[in-house]
Scaffold this motif. Structure first.
Motif, PDB file in Angstrom:
ATOM      1  N   ARG A  54       0.829  -1.211   0.000  1.00 25.72           N
ATOM      2  CA  ARG A  54       0.000   0.000   0.000  1.00 25.72           C
ATOM      3  C   ARG A  54       0.864   1.263   0.000  1.00 25.72           C
ATOM      4  N   VAL A  55       1.973   1.227   0.736  1.00 25.35           N
ATOM      5  CA  VAL A  55       2.837   2.403   0.836  1.00 25.35           C
ATOM      6  C   VAL A  55       3.694   2.584  -0.417  1.00 25.35           C
ATOM      7  N   LEU A  56       4.321   1.504  -0.884  1.00 33.66           N
ATOM      8  CA  LEU A  56       5.264   1.587  -1.994  1.00 33.66           C
ATOM      9  C   LEU A  56       4.606   1.551  -3.364  1.00 33.66           C
ATOM     10  N   GLY A  57       3.417   0.979  -3.444  1.00 34.98           N
ATOM     11  CA  GLY A  57       2.821   0.737  -4.749  1.00 34.98           C
ATOM     12  C   GLY A  57       3.426  -0.516  -5.348  1.00 34.98           C
ATOM     13  N   LYS A  58       2.922  -0.899  -6.490  1.00 36.28           N
ATOM     14  CA  LYS A  58       3.420  -2.116  -7.126  1.00 36.28           C
ATOM     15  C   LYS A  58       4.468  -1.741  -8.160  1.00 36.28           C
ATOM     16  N   GLY A  59       5.723  -1.907  -7.801  1.00 36.16           N
ATOM     17  CA  GLY A  59       6.812  -1.556  -8.690  1.00 36.16           C
ATOM     18  C   GLY A  59       8.055  -2.341  -8.340  1.00 36.16           C
ATOM     19  N   SER A  60       9.177  -1.860  -8.832  1.00 32.84           N
ATOM     20  CA  SER A  60      10.419  -2.614  -8.707  1.00 32.84           C
ATOM     21  C   SER A  60      10.869  -2.801  -7.263  1.00 32.84           C
ATOM     22  N   LEU A  61      10.629  -1.818  -6.388  1.00 36.47           N
ATOM     23  CA  LEU A  61      11.032  -1.984  -4.994  1.00 36.47           C
ATOM     24  C   LEU A  61      10.221  -3.074  -4.322  1.00 36.47           C
ATOM     25  N   LEU A  62       8.934  -3.129  -4.581  1.00 33.44           N
ATOM     26  CA  LEU A  62       8.090  -4.179  -4.013  1.00 33.44           C
ATOM     27  C   LEU A  62       8.510  -5.544  -4.547  1.00 33.44           C
ATOM     28  N   VAL A  63       8.843  -5.625  -5.810  1.00 35.89           N
ATOM     29  CA  VAL A  63       9.317  -6.898  -6.383  1.00 35.89           C
ATOM     30  C   VAL A  63      10.573  -7.361  -5.669  1.00 35.89           C
ATOM     31  N   TYR A  64      11.458  -6.439  -5.361  1.00 35.94           N
ATOM     32  CA  TYR A  64      12.681  -6.788  -4.640  1.00 35.94           C
ATOM     33  C   TYR A  64      12.355  -7.363  -3.265  1.00 35.94           C
ATOM     34  N   LEU A  65      11.379  -6.779  -2.581  1.00 35.29           N
ATOM     35  CA  LEU A  65      11.022  -7.246  -1.249  1.00 35.29           C
ATOM     36  C   LEU A  65      10.269  -8.555  -1.274  1.00 35.29           C
TER      37      LEU A  65
END
Length: 66
Positions: A54-65
């Motif tokens: 919810r905070v980061l949105g769905k993008g490359s940082l979330l994929v990394y996590l």
């Protein structure tokens, strides 16, 4: 662009020619975690990653996590 080999600086090739699929990967990975797909996730981990999405949105940082 099938069957072509690129070497050296592939970052420019990736940016220019390869479709970014990080949103798809993040969505799929997050769904598997939220559904506790393999039964390995604790409720704290599932809640944490759901809140981060919810905070980061769905993008490359979330994929990394994920």
């Amino acid at each position: 662009m099938l069957n072509q080999l690129f070497y050296w600086d592939n970052l420019e090739v990736l940016r220019r020619y390869i479709k970014d699929k990080t949103d798809d990967i993040a969505t799929q990975g997050l769904a598997e975690i939220q559904d506790n797909y393999l039964g390995h996730g604790t409720s704290q981990r599932i809640d944490l990653l759901s809140d981060l999405a919810r905070v980061l949105g769905k993008g490359s940082l979330l994929v990394y996590l994920v």
